[in-house]
Design a protein around this motif. Structure first.
Motif, PDB file in Angstrom:
ATOM      1  N   PHE A 161       0.885  -1.169   0.000  1.00  0.00           N
ATOM      2  CA  PHE A 161       0.000   0.000   0.000  1.00  0.00           C
ATOM      3  C   PHE A 161       0.917   1.212   0.000  1.00  0.00           C
ATOM      4  O   PHE A 161       1.467   1.543   1.047  1.00  0.00           O
ATOM      5  CB  PHE A 161      -0.896   0.021   1.235  1.00  0.00           C
ATOM      6  CG  PHE A 161      -1.856  -1.124   1.298  1.00  0.00           C
ATOM      7  CD1 PHE A 161      -3.015  -1.121   0.523  1.00  0.00           C
ATOM      8  CD2 PHE A 161      -1.609  -2.220   2.124  1.00  0.00           C
ATOM      9  CE1 PHE A 161      -3.902  -2.174   0.575  1.00  0.00           C
ATOM     10  CE2 PHE A 161      -2.500  -3.273   2.173  1.00  0.00           C
ATOM     11  CZ  PHE A 161      -3.649  -3.252   1.399  1.00  0.00           C
TER      12      PHE A 161
ATOM     13  N   GLN B  96     -13.326  -9.264  10.332  1.00  0.00           N
ATOM     14  CA  GLN B  96     -12.883  -8.667  11.593  1.00  0.00           C
ATOM     15  C   GLN B  96     -13.901  -7.604  12.016  1.00  0.00           C
ATOM     16  O   GLN B  96     -14.316  -7.557  13.159  1.00  0.00           O
ATOM     17  CB  GLN B  96     -11.496  -8.061  11.390  1.00  0.00           C
ATOM     18  CG  GLN B  96     -10.855  -7.555  12.664  1.00  0.00           C
ATOM     19  CD  GLN B  96      -9.376  -7.225  12.458  1.00  0.00           C
ATOM     20  OE1 GLN B  96      -8.810  -7.427  11.386  1.00  0.00           O
ATOM     21  NE2 GLN B  96      -8.747  -6.725  13.498  1.00  0.00           N
TER      22      GLN B  96
ATOM     23  N   TYR C   6      -8.337  -8.140  -2.057  1.00  0.00           N
ATOM     24  CA  TYR C   6      -7.154  -7.394  -2.499  1.00  0.00           C
ATOM     25  C   TYR C   6      -6.489  -8.156  -3.638  1.00  0.00           C
ATOM     26  O   TYR C   6      -6.478  -9.384  -3.645  1.00  0.00           O
ATOM     27  CB  TYR C   6      -6.112  -7.242  -1.375  1.00  0.00           C
ATOM     28  CG  TYR C   6      -6.496  -6.329  -0.234  1.00  0.00           C
ATOM     29  CD1 TYR C   6      -7.531  -5.399  -0.343  1.00  0.00           C
ATOM     30  CD2 TYR C   6      -5.780  -6.384   0.963  1.00  0.00           C
ATOM     31  CE1 TYR C   6      -7.853  -4.572   0.717  1.00  0.00           C
ATOM     32  CE2 TYR C   6      -6.094  -5.557   2.025  1.00  0.00           C
ATOM     33  CZ  TYR C   6      -7.136  -4.652   1.900  1.00  0.00           C
ATOM     34  OH  TYR C   6      -7.451  -3.834   2.959  1.00  0.00           O
TER      35      TYR C   6
ATOM     36  N   ALA D 196       2.590  -4.726   3.126  1.00  0.00           N
ATOM     37  CA  ALA D 196       1.732  -5.493   4.034  1.00  0.00           C
ATOM     38  C   ALA D 196       2.113  -6.969   4.019  1.00  0.00           C
ATOM     39  O   ALA D 196       2.050  -7.653   5.037  1.00  0.00           O
ATOM     40  CB  ALA D 196       0.272  -5.320   3.641  1.00  0.00           C
TER      41      ALA D 196
ATOM     42  N   PRO E  80       1.465  -9.834  15.640  1.00  0.00           N
ATOM     43  CA  PRO E  80       1.024  -8.570  16.242  1.00  0.00           C
ATOM     44  C   PRO E  80       0.184  -7.745  15.266  1.00  0.00           C
ATOM     45  O   PRO E  80       0.149  -8.043  14.069  1.00  0.00           O
ATOM     46  CB  PRO E  80       2.328  -7.846  16.579  1.00  0.00           C
ATOM     47  CG  PRO E  80       3.436  -8.766  16.256  1.00  0.00           C
ATOM     48  CD  PRO E  80       2.916  -9.927  15.494  1.00  0.00           C
ATOM     49  N   ASN E  81      -0.465  -6.702  15.786  1.00  0.00           N
ATOM     50  CA  ASN E  81      -1.237  -5.796  14.925  1.00  0.00           C
ATOM     51  C   ASN E  81      -0.404  -5.289  13.774  1.00  0.00           C
ATOM     52  O   ASN E  81       0.746  -4.913  13.959  1.00  0.00           O
ATOM     53  CB  ASN E  81      -1.703  -4.584  15.741  1.00  0.00           C
ATOM     54  CG  ASN E  81      -3.061  -4.847  16.347  1.00  0.00           C
ATOM     55  OD1 ASN E  81      -3.869  -5.588  15.776  1.00  0.00           O
ATOM     56  ND2 ASN E  81      -3.302  -4.279  17.506  1.00  0.00           N
ATOM     57  N   GLY E  82      -0.979  -5.297  12.590  1.00  0.00           N
ATOM     58  CA  GLY E  82      -0.268  -4.776  11.430  1.00  0.00           C
ATOM     59  C   GLY E  82       0.653  -5.797  10.775  1.00  0.00           C
ATOM     60  O   GLY E  82       1.353  -5.491   9.808  1.00  0.00           O
ATOM     61  N   ALA E  83       0.624  -7.053  11.275  1.00  0.00           N
ATOM     62  CA  ALA E  83       1.528  -8.087  10.744  1.00  0.00           C
ATOM     63  C   ALA E  83       1.172  -8.485   9.314  1.00  0.00           C
ATOM     64  O   ALA E  83       2.000  -9.048   8.603  1.00  0.00           O
ATOM     65  CB  ALA E  83       1.506  -9.316  11.650  1.00  0.00           C
ATOM     66  N   GLY E  84      -0.079  -8.230   8.915  1.00  0.00           N
ATOM     67  CA  GLY E  84      -0.488  -8.588   7.553  1.00  0.00           C
ATOM     68  C   GLY E  84      -1.507  -9.716   7.503  1.00  0.00           C
ATOM     69  O   GLY E  84      -1.827 -10.227   6.415  1.00  0.00           O
ATOM     70  N   LYS E  85      -2.067 -10.082   8.659  1.00  0.00           N
ATOM     71  CA  LYS E  85      -2.980 -11.231   8.728  1.00  0.00           C
ATOM     72  C   LYS E  85      -4.254 -10.995   7.901  1.00  0.00           C
ATOM     73  O   LYS E  85      -4.629 -11.813   7.071  1.00  0.00           O
ATOM     74  CB  LYS E  85      -3.344 -11.528  10.203  1.00  0.00           C
ATOM     75  CG  LYS E  85      -2.134 -11.742  11.097  1.00  0.00           C
ATOM     76  CD  LYS E  85      -2.517 -12.005  12.542  1.00  0.00           C
ATOM     77  CE  LYS E  85      -3.269 -10.898  13.252  1.00  0.00           C
ATOM     78  NZ  LYS E  85      -2.512  -9.638  13.463  1.00  0.00           N
ATOM     79  N   THR E  86      -4.911  -9.855   8.160  1.00  0.00           N
ATOM     80  CA  THR E  86      -6.149  -9.567   7.422  1.00  0.00           C
ATOM     81  C   THR E  86      -5.855  -9.389   5.935  1.00  0.00           C
ATOM     82  O   THR E  86      -6.610  -9.859   5.074  1.00  0.00           O
ATOM     83  CB  THR E  86      -6.841  -8.306   7.997  1.00  0.00           C
ATOM     84  OG1 THR E  86      -7.187  -8.567   9.359  1.00  0.00           O
ATOM     85  CG2 THR E  86      -8.103  -7.948   7.230  1.00  0.00           C
ATOM     86  N   SER E  87      -4.729  -8.742   5.623  1.00  0.00           N
ATOM     87  CA  SER E  87      -4.353  -8.562   4.212  1.00  0.00           C
ATOM     88  C   SER E  87      -4.209  -9.906   3.512  1.00  0.00           C
ATOM     89  O   SER E  87      -4.601 -10.053   2.347  1.00  0.00           O
ATOM     90  CB  SER E  87      -3.030  -7.804   4.102  1.00  0.00           C
ATOM     91  OG  SER E  87      -3.164  -6.512   4.625  1.00  0.00           O
TER      92      SER E  87
ATOM     93  N   VAL F 293       3.982   1.106   2.205  1.00  0.00           N
ATOM     94  CA  VAL F 293       3.856   0.048   3.224  1.00  0.00           C
ATOM     95  C   VAL F 293       3.791  -1.327   2.562  1.00  0.00           C
ATOM     96  O   VAL F 293       2.947  -1.563   1.699  1.00  0.00           O
ATOM     97  CB  VAL F 293       2.569   0.247   4.076  1.00  0.00           C
ATOM     98  CG1 VAL F 293       2.393  -0.884   5.077  1.00  0.00           C
ATOM     99  CG2 VAL F 293       2.592   1.588   4.777  1.00  0.00           C
TER     100      VAL F 293
HETATM  101  N1  LIG Z   1      -6.619  -0.911   2.712  1.00  0.00           N
HETATM  102  C1  LIG Z   1      -5.430  -0.554   3.203  1.00  0.00           C
HETATM  103  N2  LIG Z   1      -4.860   0.631   2.870  1.00  0.00           N
HETATM  104  C2  LIG Z   1      -3.649   0.982   3.352  1.00  0.00           C
HETATM  105  N3  LIG Z   1      -2.908   0.238   4.179  1.00  0.00           N
HETATM  106  C3  LIG Z   1      -3.427  -0.957   4.555  1.00  0.00           C
HETATM  107  C4  LIG Z   1      -4.707  -1.414   4.098  1.00  0.00           C
HETATM  108  N4  LIG Z   1      -4.942  -2.648   4.630  1.00  0.00           N
HETATM  109  C5  LIG Z   1      -3.871  -2.928   5.388  1.00  0.00           C
HETATM  110  N5  LIG Z   1      -2.971  -1.926   5.369  1.00  0.00           N
HETATM  111  C6  LIG Z   1      -1.669  -1.901   6.046  1.00  0.00           C
HETATM  112  O1  LIG Z   1      -1.048  -3.141   5.856  1.00  0.00           O
HETATM  113  C7  LIG Z   1      -0.417  -3.589   7.044  1.00  0.00           C
HETATM  114  C8  LIG Z   1      -1.002  -4.906   7.481  1.00  0.00           C
HETATM  115  O2  LIG Z   1      -2.346  -4.686   7.932  1.00  0.00           O
HETATM  116  P1  LIG Z   1      -3.345  -5.865   8.301  1.00  0.00           P
HETATM  117  O3  LIG Z   1      -3.301  -6.869   7.228  1.00  0.00           O
HETATM  118  O4  LIG Z   1      -4.660  -5.255   8.624  1.00  0.00           O
HETATM  119  O5  LIG Z   1      -2.667  -6.462   9.604  1.00  0.00           O
HETATM  120  P2  LIG Z   1      -3.262  -7.378  10.778  1.00  0.00           P
HETATM  121  O6  LIG Z   1      -4.572  -7.932  10.335  1.00  0.00           O
HETATM  122  O7  LIG Z   1      -2.202  -8.404  11.003  1.00  0.00           O
HETATM  123  O8  LIG Z   1      -3.410  -6.478  11.986  1.00  0.00           O
HETATM  124  C9  LIG Z   1      -0.598  -2.469   8.071  1.00  0.00           C
HETATM  125  O9  LIG Z   1       0.551  -1.649   8.023  1.00  0.00           O
HETATM  126  C10 LIG Z   1      -1.818  -1.753   7.555  1.00  0.00           C
HETATM  127  O10 LIG Z   1      -1.803  -0.405   7.952  1.00  0.00           O
END
Ligand SMILES: Nc1ncnc2c1ncn2[C@@H]1O[C@H](COP(=O)(O)OP(=O)(O)O)[C@@H](O)[C@H]1O
Ligand SMILES: [Mg+2]
Length: 265
Positions: free
Chosen positions: A17, A89, A57, A22, A41-48, A20
């Motif tokens: 992104f 989530q 995505y 992800a 941890p938060n921001g690790a990329g799990k949801t991505s 960043v």
């Molecule tokens: N739609 C998006 N736009 C910009 N940055 C994103 C988006 N989705 C995720 N990110 C970034 O990608 C990284 C991983 O996020 P995410 O997958 O939500 O992590 P997790 O689920 O592990 O907490 C973070 O730095 C987050 O800010």
């Protein structure tokens, strides 16, 4: 003949992104019928990662192969029709509709033919299909203990119950692969225990492969067979729960984060 036990194979997956990263060159394999967790941890990329698997995505690079078929960059509805369902989530239900209506919408993905095509078919076939669908909906609602609230508007229900409706909607799609994103977040201990036992039941017959993202590490360690740990979009460890709990890179990744104190307990 060798049986292919892999349901999902990801290789070299990268997602950015802007500046960043992800996900960075991520590769992993998920075995058919397994109960696998993804932690970090938060921001690790799990949801991505889940968003790439189910087509929300489009990755910048890499392959995602579901039962031999490449699916990276395909549309979410196509991936859903191949048997991939997920929970979110942040719950994405139709809040002004009833529990039953939301579960029915999950089932819609299974209707291969468009709705108007029923005019071309024999009434008996249509009726049979309708009955079959209704049975599945009832089964899932009953299974998740939602019978008492089936006709209630989703917005009127407590958070934990809405999470269960989201799970029911996903299960009603009869998925091969179920992706769960922090389904226990915001739940009471009793609700978490309920969900844990539902998940074990779903998994028991091994027809559904589960990939579960969860913040509650104690629950992860208790329920899953295989754990993958991510940090900054990179896989830092993979193995059985006992191995992951003892892994220095995993402990290090969580150090200094708010959940450090309750790590694994
Ligand atoms: N739609 C998006 N736009 C910009 N940055 C994103 C988006 N989705 C995720 N990110 C970034 O990608 C990284 C991983 O996020 P995410 O997958 O939500 O992590 P997790 O689920 O592990 O907490 C973070 O730095 C987050 O800010
Ligand atoms: Mg997340």
């Amino acid at each position: 003949m060798a049986v292919n036990r892999t349901i999902l194979e990801i290789s070299g997956l990268s997602l950015r992104f802007g500046g960043v990263a992800a996900l960075r060159d991520l590769s992993l394999k998920i075995e058919k019928g397994s109960f696998c967790s993804i932690i970090g941890p938060n921001g690790a990329g799990k949801t991505s990662l889940l968003n790439c698997i189910n087509g929300h995505y489009r990755p910048n690079a890499g392959r995602i192969v579901l039962e031999g078929q490449p699916i990276e960059g395909r549309r979410p509805h196509l991936i859903a029709s191949l048997g991939v369902a997920r929970t979110f989530q942040r719950i994405e239900l139709f809040s002004q509709m009833t529990v039953l209506e939301n579960v029915k919408l999950g089932r819609h993905f299974l209707m291969k033919a468009p709705a108007w095509s029923c005019f071309l078919r024999l009434p008996a076939m249509v009726r049979e299909e309708f009955e079959h669908r209704r049975e599945l909906e009832e089964e899932v609602i009953d299974f998740l203990g939602l019978s008492g609230v089936r006709n209630q508007i989703v917005a009127s229900l407590p958070h934990g119950v809405r999470k269960r409706v989201d799970l029911a909607r996903a299960l009603a799609m009869r998925p091969k692969l179920l992706l769960l994103d922090e389904i226990m977040a915001g739940m009471s201990i009793e609700e978490k225990e309920d969900v844990a036992s539902y998940l074990m039941d779903v998994h028991r017959d091994r027809e559904v492969t589960i990939i579960w993202i969860e913040h509650d590490l104690a629950a992860v360690m208790e329920l899953s067979e295989h754990v993958i740990a991510l940090n900054f979009g990179v896989k830092i460890a993979e193995g059985a729960p006992e191995e992951i709990q003892a892994n220095p890179a995993v402990i290090e990744a969580y150090l200094g984060s708010p959940e450090e104190e309750q790590l694994f307990s």
